[in-house]
Design an enzyme around this catalytic site. Structure first.
Site, PDB file in Angstrom:
ATOM      1  N   CYS A 256      -1.479   1.663   5.399  1.00  0.00           N
ATOM      2  CA  CYS A 256      -0.767   2.752   6.120  1.00  0.00           C
ATOM      3  C   CYS A 256      -0.211   2.414   7.614  1.00  0.00           C
ATOM      4  O   CYS A 256       1.028   2.568   7.778  1.00  0.00           O
ATOM      5  CB  CYS A 256      -1.783   3.767   6.454  1.00  0.00           C
ATOM      6  N   HIS A 304      -5.835   7.066   9.632  1.00  0.00           N
ATOM      7  CA  HIS A 304      -4.403   6.984   8.833  1.00  0.00           C
ATOM      8  C   HIS A 304      -3.277   7.304   9.574  1.00  0.00           C
ATOM      9  O   HIS A 304      -3.430   8.137  10.524  1.00  0.00           O
ATOM     10  CB  HIS A 304      -4.812   8.008   7.777  1.00  0.00           C
ATOM     11  N   HIS A 316       4.517   7.969   3.978  1.00  0.00           N
ATOM     12  CA  HIS A 316       3.195   7.142   4.180  1.00  0.00           C
ATOM     13  C   HIS A 316       2.718   6.103   3.177  1.00  0.00           C
ATOM     14  O   HIS A 316       3.109   6.539   1.918  1.00  0.00           O
ATOM     15  CB  HIS A 316       2.174   8.067   4.954  1.00  0.00           C
TER      16      HIS A 316
END
Length: 343
Positions: A256, A304, A316
Protein backbone atom coordinates in the site's frame (compact mmCIF):
# COMPACT_ATOMS: atom_id res chain seq x y z
CA UNK A 1 -10.76 -17.21 -8.00
CA UNK A 2 -7.91 -14.78 -7.96
CA UNK A 3 -5.66 -16.19 -5.29
CA UNK A 4 -1.94 -15.48 -5.31
CA UNK A 5 0.73 -17.84 -4.10
CA UNK A 6 1.30 -17.80 -0.37
CA UNK A 7 4.69 -16.19 -0.63
CA UNK A 8 5.76 -14.39 -3.83
CA UNK A 9 9.53 -14.77 -3.93
CA UNK A 10 9.62 -14.87 -0.13
CA UNK A 11 8.15 -11.37 0.24
CA UNK A 12 4.37 -11.44 -0.05
CA UNK A 13 3.10 -8.34 1.69
CA UNK A 14 0.43 -7.76 4.16
CA UNK A 15 0.55 -3.97 4.68
CA UNK A 16 -2.87 -3.55 3.01
CA UNK A 17 -5.96 -2.91 5.07
CA UNK A 18 -8.45 -5.49 6.22
CA UNK A 19 -10.67 -6.45 3.31
CA UNK A 20 -14.34 -5.51 3.48
CA UNK A 21 -15.86 -8.67 2.21
CA UNK A 22 -19.53 -7.69 2.10
CA UNK A 23 -20.42 -6.31 -1.29
CA UNK A 24 -22.71 -3.35 -2.12
CA UNK A 25 -26.50 -3.62 -2.41
CA UNK A 26 -26.22 -4.82 -6.02
CA UNK A 27 -24.99 -8.19 -4.75
CA UNK A 28 -27.27 -9.86 -2.18
CA UNK A 29 -25.55 -10.66 1.07
CA UNK A 30 -24.97 -14.34 1.59
CA UNK A 31 -27.44 -16.12 3.78
CA UNK A 32 -24.97 -18.93 4.34
CA UNK A 33 -23.84 -18.74 7.99
CA UNK A 34 -20.70 -20.71 7.16
CA UNK A 35 -19.64 -18.18 4.53
CA UNK A 36 -20.61 -15.23 6.74
CA UNK A 37 -18.51 -16.62 9.56
CA UNK A 38 -15.60 -17.26 7.19
CA UNK A 39 -15.79 -13.69 5.88
CA UNK A 40 -15.57 -12.28 9.39
CA UNK A 41 -12.62 -14.49 10.27
CA UNK A 42 -10.87 -13.70 6.99
CA UNK A 43 -11.35 -9.96 7.53
CA UNK A 44 -9.85 -10.27 11.02
CA UNK A 45 -6.87 -12.24 9.72
CA UNK A 46 -6.20 -9.77 6.93
CA UNK A 47 -6.36 -6.86 9.37
CA UNK A 48 -3.83 -8.59 11.58
CA UNK A 49 -1.64 -9.13 8.52
CA UNK A 50 -1.92 -5.44 7.72
CA UNK A 51 -0.99 -4.35 11.23
CA UNK A 52 2.04 -6.65 11.32
CA UNK A 53 3.05 -5.43 7.86
CA UNK A 54 2.99 -1.84 9.07
CA UNK A 55 5.20 -2.79 12.01
CA UNK A 56 7.58 -4.41 9.53
CA UNK A 57 7.65 -1.22 7.44
CA UNK A 58 8.42 0.91 10.47
CA UNK A 59 11.20 -1.38 11.69
CA UNK A 60 12.65 -1.40 8.18
CA UNK A 61 12.78 2.42 8.24
CA UNK A 62 14.44 2.30 11.66
CA UNK A 63 16.95 -0.24 10.39
CA UNK A 64 17.86 1.99 7.46
CA UNK A 65 18.35 4.93 9.82
CA UNK A 66 20.47 2.82 12.16
CA UNK A 67 22.69 1.67 9.31
CA UNK A 68 23.13 5.29 8.22
CA UNK A 69 24.18 6.17 11.77
CA UNK A 70 26.74 3.36 11.72
CA UNK A 71 28.17 4.65 8.44
CA UNK A 72 28.34 8.19 9.84
CA UNK A 73 30.01 7.01 13.04
CA UNK A 74 32.56 4.98 11.09
CA UNK A 75 33.40 8.04 8.99
CA UNK A 76 33.75 10.14 12.17
CA UNK A 77 35.95 7.46 13.73
CA UNK A 78 38.24 7.46 10.70
CA UNK A 79 38.58 11.25 10.84
CA UNK A 80 39.17 11.22 14.58
CA UNK A 81 41.75 8.43 14.25
CA UNK A 82 43.70 10.54 11.72
CA UNK A 83 43.59 13.48 14.11
CA UNK A 84 44.86 11.38 17.01
CA UNK A 85 47.57 9.80 14.88
CA UNK A 86 48.72 13.26 13.77
CA UNK A 87 49.00 14.48 17.35
CA UNK A 88 50.70 11.36 18.65
CA UNK A 89 54.18 12.35 17.41
CA UNK A 90 53.89 15.82 18.92
CA UNK A 91 52.66 14.40 22.22
CA UNK A 92 55.51 11.90 22.35
CA UNK A 93 58.10 14.61 21.71
CA UNK A 94 56.53 16.78 24.39
CA UNK A 95 56.68 13.92 26.89
CA UNK A 96 60.36 13.26 26.07
CA UNK A 97 61.24 16.94 26.43
CA UNK A 98 59.50 17.13 29.80
CA UNK A 99 61.32 14.04 31.01
CA UNK A 100 64.69 15.45 29.98
CA UNK A 101 64.24 18.82 31.68
CA UNK A 102 62.78 17.29 34.83
CA UNK A 103 65.87 15.13 35.20
CA UNK A 104 68.20 18.05 36.13
CA UNK A 105 67.64 20.37 39.12
CA UNK A 106 67.20 24.04 38.21
CA UNK A 107 69.95 25.04 40.72
CA UNK A 108 72.40 22.73 38.98
CA UNK A 109 71.37 24.16 35.60
CA UNK A 110 71.97 27.69 36.94
CA UNK A 111 75.40 26.88 38.37
CA UNK A 112 76.56 25.01 35.28
CA UNK A 113 75.22 27.52 32.81
CA UNK A 114 77.95 29.47 30.96
CA UNK A 115 75.70 32.55 31.15
CA UNK A 116 73.64 32.52 34.37
CA UNK A 117 72.03 35.88 33.62
CA UNK A 118 70.78 34.67 30.23
CA UNK A 119 69.54 31.44 31.83
CA UNK A 120 67.49 33.36 34.41
CA UNK A 121 66.00 35.61 31.73
CA UNK A 122 64.97 32.52 29.78
CA UNK A 123 63.15 30.97 32.73
CA UNK A 124 59.86 32.77 31.99
CA UNK A 125 60.05 31.68 28.38
CA UNK A 126 60.71 28.10 29.48
CA UNK A 127 57.63 28.29 31.73
CA UNK A 128 55.49 29.30 28.78
CA UNK A 129 56.90 26.46 26.74
CA UNK A 130 56.06 24.09 29.58
CA UNK A 131 52.50 25.38 29.60
CA UNK A 132 52.25 24.75 25.87
CA UNK A 133 53.54 21.21 26.38
CA UNK A 134 50.91 20.63 29.08
CA UNK A 135 48.20 21.96 26.80
CA UNK A 136 49.34 19.72 23.94
CA UNK A 137 49.31 16.61 26.11
CA UNK A 138 45.87 17.46 27.51
CA UNK A 139 44.50 18.05 24.03
CA UNK A 140 45.89 14.73 22.86
CA UNK A 141 44.28 12.92 25.77
CA UNK A 142 40.95 14.65 25.06
CA UNK A 143 41.08 13.61 21.41
CA UNK A 144 41.83 10.03 22.44
CA UNK A 145 38.78 10.11 24.74
CA UNK A 146 36.63 11.42 21.89
CA UNK A 147 37.83 8.57 19.69
CA UNK A 148 36.93 6.04 22.38
CA UNK A 149 33.44 7.58 22.72
CA UNK A 150 32.85 7.31 18.98
CA UNK A 151 34.02 3.70 18.92
CA UNK A 152 31.71 2.84 21.82
CA UNK A 153 28.74 4.55 20.10
CA UNK A 154 29.46 2.62 16.90
CA UNK A 155 29.48 -0.69 18.77
CA UNK A 156 26.15 0.17 20.41
CA UNK A 157 24.65 1.09 17.05
CA UNK A 158 25.82 -2.17 15.49
CA UNK A 159 24.05 -3.99 18.34
CA UNK A 160 20.89 -2.01 17.55
CA UNK A 161 21.12 -2.96 13.87
CA UNK A 162 21.39 -6.64 14.76
CA UNK A 163 18.33 -6.41 17.04
CA UNK A 164 16.29 -4.67 14.33
CA UNK A 165 17.27 -7.29 11.77
CA UNK A 166 16.07 -10.02 14.14
CA UNK A 167 12.82 -8.10 14.63
CA UNK A 168 12.29 -7.90 10.86
CA UNK A 169 12.78 -11.64 10.51
CA UNK A 170 10.30 -12.31 13.32
CA UNK A 171 7.66 -10.05 11.76
CA UNK A 172 8.18 -11.70 8.38
CA UNK A 173 7.49 -15.10 9.95
CA UNK A 174 4.36 -13.77 11.65
CA UNK A 175 3.04 -12.38 8.38
CA UNK A 176 3.63 -15.63 6.53
CA UNK A 177 1.77 -17.50 9.27
CA UNK A 178 -1.21 -15.16 8.81
CA UNK A 179 -1.11 -15.75 5.06
CA UNK A 180 -1.28 -19.47 5.67
CA UNK A 181 -4.18 -19.04 8.09
CA UNK A 182 -6.14 -17.02 5.53
CA UNK A 183 -5.41 -19.50 2.76
CA UNK A 184 -6.47 -22.42 4.94
CA UNK A 185 -9.72 -20.65 5.74
CA UNK A 186 -10.51 -20.05 2.05
CA UNK A 187 -9.57 -23.64 1.19
CA UNK A 188 -12.19 -24.90 3.63
CA UNK A 189 -14.98 -23.19 1.69
CA UNK A 190 -16.93 -25.05 -0.96
CA UNK A 191 -16.51 -24.08 -4.59
CA UNK A 192 -19.90 -22.36 -4.49
CA UNK A 193 -18.94 -20.37 -1.39
CA UNK A 194 -15.66 -19.29 -2.98
CA UNK A 195 -17.55 -18.10 -6.05
CA UNK A 196 -19.89 -16.07 -3.88
CA UNK A 197 -16.97 -14.58 -1.98
CA UNK A 198 -15.23 -13.66 -5.21
CA UNK A 199 -18.42 -12.13 -6.65
CA UNK A 200 -18.96 -9.94 -3.61
CA UNK A 201 -15.40 -8.68 -3.68
CA UNK A 202 -15.56 -8.07 -7.43
CA UNK A 203 -18.79 -6.09 -7.07
CA UNK A 204 -17.04 -3.46 -4.94
CA UNK A 205 -14.80 -2.78 -7.94
CA UNK A 206 -17.28 -3.01 -10.81
CA UNK A 207 -18.65 0.50 -10.28
CA UNK A 208 -15.18 1.97 -10.84
CA UNK A 209 -13.93 -0.06 -13.81
CA UNK A 210 -14.35 2.87 -16.18
CA UNK A 211 -11.93 4.84 -14.04
CA UNK A 212 -9.09 2.71 -15.37
CA UNK A 213 -9.35 4.46 -18.73
CA UNK A 214 -8.50 7.84 -17.23
CA UNK A 215 -8.58 9.85 -14.04
CA UNK A 216 -12.10 11.08 -13.27
CA UNK A 217 -12.44 14.84 -13.67
CA UNK A 218 -14.90 16.24 -11.18
CA UNK A 219 -15.46 19.35 -9.12
CA UNK A 220 -12.69 18.26 -6.78
CA UNK A 221 -9.99 17.84 -9.42
CA UNK A 222 -9.86 21.12 -11.34
CA UNK A 223 -7.36 22.89 -9.09
CA UNK A 224 -5.20 19.87 -8.22
CA UNK A 225 -1.45 20.28 -8.53
CA UNK A 226 -0.10 19.00 -11.85
CA UNK A 227 2.43 16.76 -10.08
CA UNK A 228 -0.32 15.25 -7.96
CA UNK A 229 -2.36 14.49 -11.10
CA UNK A 230 0.65 12.79 -12.70
CA UNK A 231 1.16 10.75 -9.54
CA UNK A 232 -2.47 9.60 -9.75
CA UNK A 233 -2.02 8.65 -13.41
CA UNK A 234 1.01 6.56 -12.47
CA UNK A 235 -0.87 4.71 -9.73
CA UNK A 236 -3.92 4.10 -11.94
CA UNK A 237 -1.71 2.80 -14.75
CA UNK A 238 -0.54 -0.03 -12.44
CA UNK A 239 -3.99 -1.31 -11.51
CA UNK A 240 -4.50 -3.81 -14.34
CA UNK A 241 -1.08 -5.46 -14.12
CA UNK A 242 0.32 -4.60 -10.71
CA UNK A 243 0.42 -7.15 -7.93
CA UNK A 244 0.45 -6.71 -4.17
CA UNK A 245 3.80 -7.82 -2.78
CA UNK A 246 4.84 -7.08 0.74
CA UNK A 247 7.61 -4.50 0.98
CA UNK A 248 7.62 -3.79 -2.80
CA UNK A 249 7.65 -0.32 -4.34
CA UNK A 250 7.52 -1.02 -8.07
CA UNK A 251 7.80 -1.13 -10.93
CA UNK A 252 5.21 -3.93 -11.09
CA UNK A 253 4.79 -5.07 -7.49
CA UNK A 254 3.65 -2.85 -4.63
CA UNK A 255 2.31 -2.80 -1.12
CA UNK A 256 0.00 0.00 0.00
CA UNK A 257 2.62 2.59 0.99
CA UNK A 258 4.97 1.33 -1.74
CA UNK A 259 2.44 2.32 -4.41
CA UNK A 260 2.19 5.83 -2.95
CA UNK A 261 5.98 6.05 -2.77
CA UNK A 262 6.42 4.93 -6.39
CA UNK A 263 3.68 7.25 -7.71
CA UNK A 264 5.17 10.35 -6.12
CA UNK A 265 8.72 9.24 -6.87
CA UNK A 266 7.72 9.33 -10.55
CA UNK A 267 7.21 13.10 -10.21
CA UNK A 268 10.32 13.75 -8.13
CA UNK A 269 8.80 13.71 -4.63
CA UNK A 270 10.18 11.39 -1.94
CA UNK A 271 7.94 9.58 0.54
CA UNK A 272 8.87 7.11 3.30
CA UNK A 273 7.84 3.48 2.80
CA UNK A 274 5.30 3.36 5.64
CA UNK A 275 1.65 4.36 5.71
CA UNK A 276 2.01 5.59 9.29
CA UNK A 277 5.04 7.70 8.40
CA UNK A 278 3.27 9.06 5.33
CA UNK A 279 0.34 10.12 7.53
CA UNK A 280 2.58 12.77 9.07
CA UNK A 281 3.61 14.41 5.79
CA UNK A 282 2.24 17.55 4.17
CA UNK A 283 -0.87 19.11 5.65
CA UNK A 284 -4.23 17.67 6.70
CA UNK A 285 -7.27 18.18 4.47
CA UNK A 286 -10.91 17.56 5.29
CA UNK A 287 -12.99 15.06 3.40
CA UNK A 288 -14.91 17.86 1.69
CA UNK A 289 -11.65 19.42 0.45
CA UNK A 290 -10.13 16.31 -1.13
CA UNK A 291 -8.30 16.69 -4.43
CA UNK A 292 -6.61 14.10 -6.69
CA UNK A 293 -3.25 13.09 -5.27
CA UNK A 294 -4.23 13.44 -1.61
CA UNK A 295 -3.21 10.48 0.53
CA UNK A 296 -6.04 8.72 2.37
CA UNK A 297 -5.44 6.81 5.59
CA UNK A 298 -7.43 4.02 7.19
CA UNK A 299 -7.73 2.17 10.52
CA UNK A 300 -6.58 3.11 13.99
CA UNK A 301 -3.69 2.83 14.39
CA UNK A 302 -3.10 3.66 10.74
CA UNK A 303 -1.97 0.72 8.63
CA UNK A 304 -3.34 1.36 5.16
CA UNK A 305 -3.04 4.19 2.63
CA UNK A 306 -4.55 4.98 -0.76
CA UNK A 307 -4.56 7.91 -3.21
CA UNK A 308 -7.63 9.98 -3.93
CA UNK A 309 -8.53 10.22 -7.63
CA UNK A 310 -11.56 12.51 -7.62
CA UNK A 311 -15.29 11.76 -7.87
CA UNK A 312 -15.23 9.85 -4.60
CA UNK A 313 -12.79 7.17 -5.83
CA UNK A 314 -9.34 6.19 -4.67
CA UNK A 315 -6.63 3.87 -5.99
CA UNK A 316 -4.69 1.58 -3.66
CA UNK A 317 -2.79 -1.67 -3.31
CA UNK A 318 -5.45 -3.47 -1.28
CA UNK A 319 -3.99 -6.81 -0.20
CA UNK A 320 -2.53 -10.03 -1.67
CA UNK A 321 -5.98 -11.43 -2.50
CA UNK A 322 -7.18 -8.34 -4.38
CA UNK A 323 -3.92 -6.71 -5.56
CA UNK A 324 -4.34 -3.15 -6.89
CA UNK A 325 -7.79 -1.65 -7.38
CA UNK A 326 -9.96 1.45 -7.51
CA UNK A 327 -12.56 1.68 -4.76
CA UNK A 328 -15.33 4.02 -3.65
CA UNK A 329 -14.17 5.93 -0.59
CA UNK A 330 -17.69 5.71 0.83
CA UNK A 331 -17.53 1.90 0.78
CA UNK A 332 -14.18 1.47 2.50
CA UNK A 333 -14.06 1.19 6.31
CA UNK A 334 -12.25 3.01 9.09
CA UNK A 335 -11.31 6.19 7.21
CA UNK A 336 -9.03 8.30 9.41
CA UNK A 337 -8.19 11.35 7.32
CA UNK A 338 -6.14 12.71 4.45
CA UNK A 339 -2.89 14.58 3.86
CA UNK A 340 -1.86 16.72 0.91
CA UNK A 341 1.85 16.33 0.18
CA UNK A 342 2.01 18.76 -2.75
CA UNK A 343 -0.06 21.73 -3.88
Amino acid sequence: MRLRALVRGGLVALCGAAVVLSGPAAVPASADPTLDDAKKKLAAIEQQQSEIGEQWAEVKLQLAQSKTKVDTLNADIANQQRKVDGMRGQAQQAAISRFQTRGVDITVQLITSPDPDAFLSDMSTMGKVDQNLNSLLQDYQAQQANLADLQRAARDQVTTVAAEERRLASLKNQIEQKIQEGQALVDQLTEQERQRLNAEEEASRDTSRDALADIPVGDDSGSADSRALRAVKYAVSKVRTGQYVWGAEGPNNFDCSGLMLAAYRSVGISLPHSSRAQSGLGRPVSRSELKPGDLLFFYNPIHHVGMYMGNGLFVHARNPRNDLEITKLSSYPAYQGARRVVG
